[in-house]
Design a protein around this motif. Structure first.
Motif, mmCIF file in Angstrom:
data_model
loop_
_atom_site.group_PDB
_atom_site.id
_atom_site.type_symbol
_atom_site.label_atom_id
_atom_site.label_comp_id
_atom_site.label_asym_id
_atom_site.label_seq_id
_atom_site.Cartn_x
_atom_site.Cartn_y
_atom_site.Cartn_z
ATOM 1 N N VAL A 215 80.662 97.414 34.039
ATOM 2 C CA VAL A 215 80.036 98.117 35.161
ATOM 3 C C VAL A 215 78.543 98.302 34.927
ATOM 4 C CG1 VAL A 215 79.966 100.262 36.464
ATOM 5 C CG2 VAL A 215 82.172 99.268 35.824
ATOM 6 N N LEU A 216 78.181 98.887 33.795
ATOM 7 C CA LEU A 216 76.758 99.130 33.519
ATOM 8 C C LEU A 216 75.955 97.835 33.419
ATOM 9 C CD1 LEU A 216 74.555 101.207 33.001
ATOM 10 C CD2 LEU A 216 75.109 101.089 30.555
ATOM 11 N N PRO A 217 76.427 96.804 32.707
ATOM 12 C CA PRO A 217 75.660 95.553 32.683
ATOM 13 C C PRO A 217 75.407 94.969 34.067
ATOM 14 C CG PRO A 217 77.288 95.525 30.947
ATOM 15 C CD PRO A 217 77.568 96.741 31.766
ATOM 16 N N VAL A 218 76.419 95.011 34.933
ATOM 17 C CA VAL A 218 76.245 94.444 36.275
ATOM 18 C C VAL A 218 75.259 95.267 37.085
ATOM 19 C CG1 VAL A 218 77.405 93.987 38.467
ATOM 20 C CG2 VAL A 218 78.498 93.317 36.323
ATOM 21 N N LEU A 219 75.381 96.604 37.025
ATOM 22 C CA LEU A 219 74.474 97.461 37.802
ATOM 23 C C LEU A 219 73.027 97.307 37.340
ATOM 24 C CD1 LEU A 219 76.557 100.757 38.133
ATOM 25 C CD2 LEU A 219 76.159 99.004 39.865
ATOM 26 N N VAL A 220 72.825 97.290 36.038
ATOM 27 C CA VAL A 220 71.464 97.124 35.520
ATOM 28 C C VAL A 220 70.923 95.739 35.864
ATOM 29 C CG1 VAL A 220 70.061 97.033 33.427
ATOM 30 C CG2 VAL A 220 71.813 98.798 33.677
ATOM 31 N N SER A 221 71.780 94.729 35.796
ATOM 32 C CA SER A 221 71.343 93.359 36.122
ATOM 33 C C SER A 221 70.959 93.233 37.591
ATOM 34 C CB SER A 221 72.454 92.364 35.779
ATOM 35 O OG SER A 221 72.757 92.392 34.401
ATOM 36 N N VAL A 222 71.692 93.925 38.466
ATOM 37 C CA VAL A 222 71.322 93.919 39.880
ATOM 38 C C VAL A 222 69.951 94.565 40.078
ATOM 39 C CG1 VAL A 222 71.912 94.880 42.139
ATOM 40 C CG2 VAL A 222 73.692 93.833 40.744
#
Length: 255
Positions: A215-222
């Motif tokens: 979750v956190l990797p995807v949100l930060v990547s977005v």
């Protein structure tokens, strides 16, 4: 660095892979150590929360920097169109022969400025810059001769307007070169990696929370994707459209 940022979807892909790997590494280290007791976990939560807060602040500041630079590019595009349109009208202040030549050159110059905003590859951009420099030299010589022959306040006004046309292009170029510093990107990446390491390390049951660790990797990547897209003048989807210059082209063509 700018070559990478000019490809926002590459930034997203690299960020997702790198941050996900960081979370997995943190979880792997946690599995090899005994579980944190409640007192230590409470202190760990404070550190984790502070790191996440710092990451949010850095992302927010970077997003604000990207937005301000995007707005500046939009404003300078409008300023360029206004300067060219004003000088086209002021050409009437020059002798008839010089005025006609200035108008022809201004139309040619306007076409080059539109191409500057729509060019996507480096070769096309180099050609546009070379043609723009040549037309700029012709524009200046077209007002320099009548200014020397007829040094009147009216002619001086036309010369001042041409100076504004040339300066507006320089301001635009400077704004397109003004990007988020590489150090800011490096700081964001370092803090994001640290946050994901802590998230993985703090997982109570890493195997059960393997999906949550994404979750956190995807949100930060977005977030990185959006910042890179806005900050890149030519890459990505969000770009400055030469709508004011296009409108001026249509207006001059109708005259």
């Amino acid at each position: 660095m700018n070559a990478l940022i000019d490809s926002p979807f590459v930034v997203f892909t690299v960020a997702v892979l790198g941050l996900s790997l960081s979370a997995r590494i943190g979880a792997a280290v946690a599995r090899r150590r005994r579980n944190l007791d409640e007192l230590v976990r409470e202190d760990f939560g404070v550190v984790q929360g502070a790191t996440l807060t710092l990451l949010g602040l850095i992302i927010g500041f970077s997003f604000s920097m990207a937005i301000s630079r995007y707005d500046q590019r939009r404003q300078l595009e409008a300023a360029e169109a206004n300067a060219i349109g004003t000088e086209y009208v002021r050409a009437d202040l020059l002798p008839a022969g010089d005025a006609a030549r200035v108008r022809v050159l201004l139309k040619r110059y306007l076409d080059q400025r539109v191409l500057f905003y729509t060019a996507r590859n480096a070769q096309q951009l180099r050609q546009v810059n070379a043609d723009t420099a040549k037309v700029q030299a012709d524009l200046w010589s077209s007002v320099q001769a009548p200014a020397a022959a007829h040094p009147t306040p009216m002619v001086a006004l036309a010369v001042a307007g041409m100076n504004d046309v040339l300066n507006s292009q320089a301001y635009t170029q400077a704004a397109w070169w003004n990007r988020i510093p590489a150090a800011a990107w490096g700081l964001m990446a370092a803090i994001a990696i640290s946050c994901n390491l802590l998230m993985g390390y703090g997982a109570r049951k890493a195997k059960a929370e393997s999906v949550l660790l994404l979750v956190l990797p995807v949100l930060v990547s977005v977030s990185f994707l959006l910042i890179a897209d806005i900050d890149s003048p030519r890459g990505g989807v969000i770009r400055v459209s030469p709508q004011n210059l296009d409108s001026l082209v249509q207006s001059l063509a109708a005259q």
